[in-house]
Structure formats: C-alpha cells, structure tokens
Design an enzyme around this catalytic site. Sequence first.
Site, PDB file in Angstrom:
ATOM      1  N   LYS A  88      -6.580   7.627  10.256  1.00 60.24           N
ATOM      2  CA  LYS A  88      -8.190   7.618  10.998  1.00 60.24           C
ATOM      3  C   LYS A  88      -8.132   7.710  12.657  1.00 60.24           C
ATOM      4  CE  LYS A  88      -9.685   4.275   7.227  1.00 60.24           C
ATOM      5  NZ  LYS A  88     -10.194   3.036   7.245  1.00 60.24           N
ATOM      6  N   ARG A 112      -5.468  -0.234  -6.427  1.00 57.62           N
ATOM      7  CA  ARG A 112      -4.233   0.615  -5.940  1.00 57.62           C
ATOM      8  C   ARG A 112      -3.750   1.563  -6.886  1.00 57.62           C
ATOM      9  NH1 ARG A 112      -2.205  -2.125  -1.496  1.00 57.62           N
ATOM     10  NH2 ARG A 112      -2.153  -4.633  -1.419  1.00 57.62           N
ATOM     11  N   ASP A 145      -4.864   3.010  10.696  1.00 51.60           N
ATOM     12  CA  ASP A 145      -6.452   2.776  11.022  1.00 51.60           C
ATOM     13  C   ASP A 145      -6.396   2.547  12.598  1.00 51.60           C
ATOM     14  OD1 ASP A 145      -9.107   2.060   9.684  1.00 51.60           O
ATOM     15  OD2 ASP A 145      -8.516   0.209  10.709  1.00 51.60           O
ATOM     16  N   ASP A 162       0.966   3.764   4.185  1.00 58.71           N
ATOM     17  CA  ASP A 162      -0.123   4.249   3.483  1.00 58.71           C
ATOM     18  C   ASP A 162      -1.311   4.857   4.489  1.00 58.71           C
ATOM     19  OD1 ASP A 162      -1.137   1.814   4.446  1.00 58.71           O
ATOM     20  OD2 ASP A 162      -1.980   1.119   2.544  1.00 58.71           O
ATOM     21  N   ASP A 167      -6.007  -0.575  -1.256  1.00 60.80           N
ATOM     22  CA  ASP A 167      -6.853  -1.562  -1.744  1.00 60.80           C
ATOM     23  C   ASP A 167      -8.049  -2.105  -1.347  1.00 60.80           C
ATOM     24  OD1 ASP A 167      -4.888  -2.804   0.059  1.00 60.80           O
ATOM     25  OD2 ASP A 167      -6.015  -4.706  -0.891  1.00 60.80           O
ATOM     26  N   GLY A 211       0.538  -1.218   0.191  1.00 63.26           N
ATOM     27  CA  GLY A 211      -0.061  -0.193  -0.203  1.00 63.26           C
ATOM     28  C   GLY A 211       0.695   1.012  -0.001  1.00 63.26           C
TER      29      GLY A 211
HETATM   30  P1  IMP Z   1      -4.217  -0.787  10.985  1.00 67.95           P
HETATM   31  O1  IMP Z   1      -2.969  -1.946  11.542  1.00 67.95           O
HETATM   32  O2  IMP Z   1      -5.606  -1.208  11.628  1.00 67.95           O
HETATM   33  O3  IMP Z   1      -3.683   0.700  11.482  1.00 67.95           O
HETATM   34  O4  IMP Z   1      -4.258  -1.111   9.688  1.00 67.95           O
HETATM   35  C1  IMP Z   1      -3.275  -0.597   8.657  1.00 67.95           C
HETATM   36  C2  IMP Z   1      -3.449  -1.195   7.445  1.00 67.95           C
HETATM   37  O5  IMP Z   1      -4.673  -1.718   7.081  1.00 67.95           O
HETATM   38  C3  IMP Z   1      -2.814  -0.101   6.424  1.00 67.95           C
HETATM   39  O6  IMP Z   1      -1.434  -0.464   6.130  1.00 67.95           O
HETATM   40  C4  IMP Z   1      -3.594  -0.711   5.301  1.00 67.95           C
HETATM   41  O7  IMP Z   1      -3.067  -1.520   4.441  1.00 67.95           O
HETATM   42  C5  IMP Z   1      -4.818  -1.340   5.638  1.00 67.95           C
HETATM   43  N1  IMP Z   1      -5.970  -0.367   5.791  1.00 67.95           N
HETATM   44  C6  IMP Z   1      -6.443   0.268   6.785  1.00 67.95           C
HETATM   45  N2  IMP Z   1      -7.644   1.026   6.472  1.00 67.95           N
HETATM   46  C7  IMP Z   1      -7.876   0.908   5.146  1.00 67.95           C
HETATM   47  C8  IMP Z   1      -8.785   1.533   4.174  1.00 67.95           C
HETATM   48  O8  IMP Z   1      -9.404   2.468   4.266  1.00 67.95           O
HETATM   49  N3  IMP Z   1      -8.446   1.291   2.859  1.00 67.95           N
HETATM   50  C9  IMP Z   1      -7.726   0.051   2.460  1.00 67.95           C
HETATM   51  N4  IMP Z   1      -6.710  -0.360   3.362  1.00 67.95           N
HETATM   52  C10 IMP Z   1      -6.934  -0.087   4.450  1.00 67.95           C
HETATM   53 MG    MG Z   2      -3.370  -2.993   2.771  1.00 63.54          MG
END
Ligand code: IMP
Ligand code: MG
Length: 199
Positions: A137, A189, A108, A105, A183, A50
């Site tokens: 986010k 992407r 979240d 990228d 993605d 990403g």
């Molecule tokens: P986290 O571990 O929940 O912070 O998520 C991180 C990973 O989840 C990122 O590197 C993205 O690859 C994926 N991700 C989180 N939110 C989104 C989204 O809205 N669209 C696509 N991929 C996401």
């Molecule tokens: Mg991803």
Amino acid sequence: MEKIKVHDKYFKPMISNEEILAGVDRVAEKINLDYKNEENPPILLCILNGALPFTAALMQRLDFDHELVSMKVSSYVGTHTTGSVQNLMGPTASVKDRRVIICEDIVDTGITIRALRKILVEEMGAIDVRVATLLVKPGKLRDQLVKEGLVGAEATEKDIDKFMPEYNAITIPNDFIVGFGLDYDELGRNYKDIYVLSE
Ligand code: IMP
Ligand code: MG
C-alpha cells in the site's frame, strides 16, 4: 466471488486467485534472474502467519537452491497497526552470514519490514536482506515516512522508492483486506481470493 463475513465485518471481492498467481509469477521471474548465479543458497524467510500462502506459491516458482526459514512477528491488532514490532518466534535457523529474502504478505506502513531489515542485519548478522511481498500500500507507506520525518511532505516517487520492497507483486489503495493468508483478527486467511472491507 461473493461477499464474505469475517467476525463482525463484511468484505467484498477485490483480487482473484488468478490475478494473485499472475503477480507471484512476475515476482518469481525477477527473483530467479537476480539469484541465478548465487553460490550459497539464500534463505527464504517466511513471515508467519500471513505470508504462508505467498511463500508456498513463490518457492514453487523459484529455480535456484534456497533454504526455507520461518519467523513470527506481530504489529497488527484488529484492523490497525500498533506501530511497534514484536518478535514472537524464530527465525527457525541462523541467518548469520547468509543472504535473506523476506517473504511478506503485505507492506502497509513499512514499519515491519524496516524493523526486520535492521534486526536481521544488525542483531542477527545477515549479509544482505531483500523483501518480496505479495502486496504493498504505497499510500500508507508514504504517510508513515512523512510522519516519521524520513521523507519530506513533497517527496517524489523516487524518494519513496528507497523504502519500497525490492520485489512486489500487486499495489493496492489504503484499504483493509483479507484472504490468501491475510487476516482480520486471525480469521479469513483461508480464502483463495482477496477481499476488501466494505462499509
Ligand atoms: P506494516 O508494518 O504496517 O507494514 O504492516 C505489516 C503487517 O500488517 C503485515 O505483515 C500484515 O500482517 C498486517 N497488515 C497490514 N495491512 C493489512 C491488511 O489490509 N489486512 C490484513 N493484515 C494487514
Ligand atoms: Mg497479520
């Protein structure tokens, strides 16, 4: 910018390429200031797949020597996080005794960057880890921290700040997005703009 279809879902325009690149400019400016007197070139760690477009745009704007290293991790399936982080590949060079700037990228729930910071320092011997992300986010990050008991339900923005990436370009609500590297099940992407899931 028009509505797009990725797999079975429709997405509508949210952030233009111009706004994305303006965000990358702002982040690059801060990173350049922080690393301008660095003697040993830090590692720019691209989190595949990403962060590829973000890393490419960012490194073109960095004016200090740095080494590009990649690593692949995974936490998402479809439009939801699985809650655990798997190391799928790399890092493609040693990070031992190096300063590392993780390029992501999007942050979240923050599960990925927290796991990465720990792995890079405790298992791989990096001396310093900072995170640069195109998107964050904060709402989702906060929910996850409360859920894990890392902050209380009454936590202030300042309490959450400790868990925020050091450098972030654009803040968005808790929606699922695609484009500029992001993605939905590996597709979407390639779009130069960012699109948000529409009902
Ligand atoms: P986290 O571990 O929940 O912070 O998520 C991180 C990973 O989840 C990122 O590197 C993205 O690859 C994926 N991700 C989180 N939110 C989104 C989204 O809205 N669209 C696509 N991929 C996401
Ligand atoms: Mg991803």
